[in-house]
Design a protein around this motif. Sequence first.
Motif, PDB file in Angstrom:
ATOM      1  N   ASP A  74     -19.307  12.048  -0.780  1.00 27.49           N
ATOM      2  CA  ASP A  74     -20.430  12.995  -0.839  1.00 27.49           C
ATOM      3  C   ASP A  74     -20.180  14.192   0.077  1.00 27.49           C
ATOM      4  OD1 ASP A  74     -21.744  11.444  -2.693  1.00 27.49           O
ATOM      5  OD2 ASP A  74     -23.080  10.508  -1.221  1.00 27.49           O
ATOM      6  N   LEU A  75     -19.670  13.937   1.266  1.00 26.01           N
ATOM      7  CA  LEU A  75     -19.410  15.023   2.212  1.00 26.01           C
ATOM      8  C   LEU A  75     -18.267  15.916   1.751  1.00 26.01           C
ATOM      9  CD1 LEU A  75     -19.846  13.147   5.601  1.00 26.01           C
ATOM     10  CD2 LEU A  75     -21.442  14.742   4.522  1.00 26.01           C
ATOM     11  N   LEU A  76     -17.328  15.366   0.996  1.00 25.83           N
ATOM     12  CA  LEU A  76     -16.197  16.159   0.513  1.00 25.83           C
ATOM     13  C   LEU A  76     -16.603  17.144  -0.566  1.00 25.83           C
ATOM     14  CD1 LEU A  76     -13.344  13.507   0.446  1.00 25.83           C
ATOM     15  CD2 LEU A  76     -13.763  15.278   2.144  1.00 25.83           C
ATOM     16  N   LYS A  77     -17.817  17.032  -1.053  1.00 24.97           N
ATOM     17  CA  LYS A  77     -18.317  17.977  -2.050  1.00 24.97           C
ATOM     18  C   LYS A  77     -18.729  19.303  -1.415  1.00 24.97           C
ATOM     19  CE  LYS A  77     -19.897  14.256  -5.014  1.00 24.97           C
ATOM     20  NZ  LYS A  77     -21.057  13.502  -5.495  1.00 24.97           N
ATOM     21  N   PRO A  79     -15.711  21.165   4.253  1.00 24.38           N
ATOM     22  CA  PRO A  79     -16.212  19.995   4.977  1.00 24.38           C
ATOM     23  C   PRO A  79     -15.781  19.987   6.437  1.00 24.38           C
ATOM     24  CG  PRO A  79     -14.597  19.366   3.297  1.00 24.38           C
ATOM     25  CD  PRO A  79     -14.727  20.842   3.253  1.00 24.38           C
ATOM     26  N   ARG A  80     -16.762  19.837   7.298  1.00 23.63           N
ATOM     27  CA  ARG A  80     -16.522  19.685   8.740  1.00 23.63           C
ATOM     28  C   ARG A  80     -17.248  18.417   9.157  1.00 23.63           C
ATOM     29  NH1 ARG A  80     -17.877  25.217   8.027  1.00 23.63           N
ATOM     30  NH2 ARG A  80     -16.060  26.530   8.322  1.00 23.63           N
ATOM     31  N   ILE A  81     -16.473  17.431   9.625  1.00 24.00           N
ATOM     32  CA  ILE A  81     -17.038  16.111   9.878  1.00 24.00           C
ATOM     33  C   ILE A  81     -16.608  15.603  11.245  1.00 24.00           C
ATOM     34  CG2 ILE A  81     -17.156  13.709   9.069  1.00 24.00           C
ATOM     35  CD1 ILE A  81     -16.308  14.823   6.274  1.00 24.00           C
ATOM     36  N   VAL A  82     -17.586  15.094  11.999  1.00 23.82           N
ATOM     37  CA  VAL A  82     -17.318  14.384  13.246  1.00 23.82           C
ATOM     38  C   VAL A  82     -17.726  12.939  13.007  1.00 23.82           C
ATOM     39  CG1 VAL A  82     -17.894  14.112  15.675  1.00 23.82           C
ATOM     40  CG2 VAL A  82     -17.706  16.402  14.699  1.00 23.82           C
TER      41      VAL A  82
END
Length: 113
Positions: free
Chosen positions: A35-38, A42-45
């Motif tokens: 879902d976040l890769l959509k 994407p910036r993820i911690v």
Amino acid sequence: MRAIITEHRPDVAVLHLRGELDADSAGALHTVLSDLLKRPVPRIVVDLTDLKFCDSIGLSAFITSKEVIVSRGGWLSFAGPRPFMAQLLETIGLSRYFAIFPEVDDAIAAGQL
């Protein structure tokens, strides 16, 4: 794993992982990461503070996702690993592949540079 809590901050998603990340729980992590890769960039911690255990299946979810994230100009960082996780990441060489920070806010600040 007992919970994956996603916190959306401006331009950054923070995943708070709790419990154990293994073959039984990796599917839930894959779903959240997909879902976040959509997101366009994407910036993820990933907050590892409350993660007690992680096996190779759990780690592979991060490795696979990072390839997509970087290709879109984003980043994925880890924050707050317990000594077990810090040692695991160091031993298998992922500390050279992922940025690891003591706190979530440190990871966010470094990503905004």
